[in-house]
Design a protein around this motif. Structure first.
Motif: not given
Length: 73
Positions: A43-49, A10-17
């Motif tokens: 939108e896909s990344v927003r949904e996972v967050l 999740l931290d890596a996804l936040k940085v990528a976002f």
């Protein structure tokens, strides 16, 4: 999956976002015929967050807290 592994993902996804374009910045002029695909990715990344109780609109301030403006609310 262990909780610390999930948090690392999740931290890596936040940085990528933080480095992804904002949906309002995505247009056909900048991205050509791929603009809809880019919008779908954002939108896909927003949904996972959101599925993980993370507010996508607050991620940049959390990841870049040293340069984020102070909240007014």
């Amino acid at each position: 999956m262990k909780e610390d592994e999930k948090q690392a993902l999740l931290d890596a996804l936040k940085v990528a976002f933080c480095y992804m374009p904002k949906a309002i910045e995505v247009n056909k002029y900048e991205y050509g015929d791929r603009y809809q695909l880019v919008l779908n990715h954002v939108e896909s990344v927003r949904e996972v967050l959101l599925m993980n109780d993370i507010d996508p609109d607050e991620v940049d301030g959390e990841v870049n807290s040293d340069i984020a403006p102070n909240s007014t609310y």
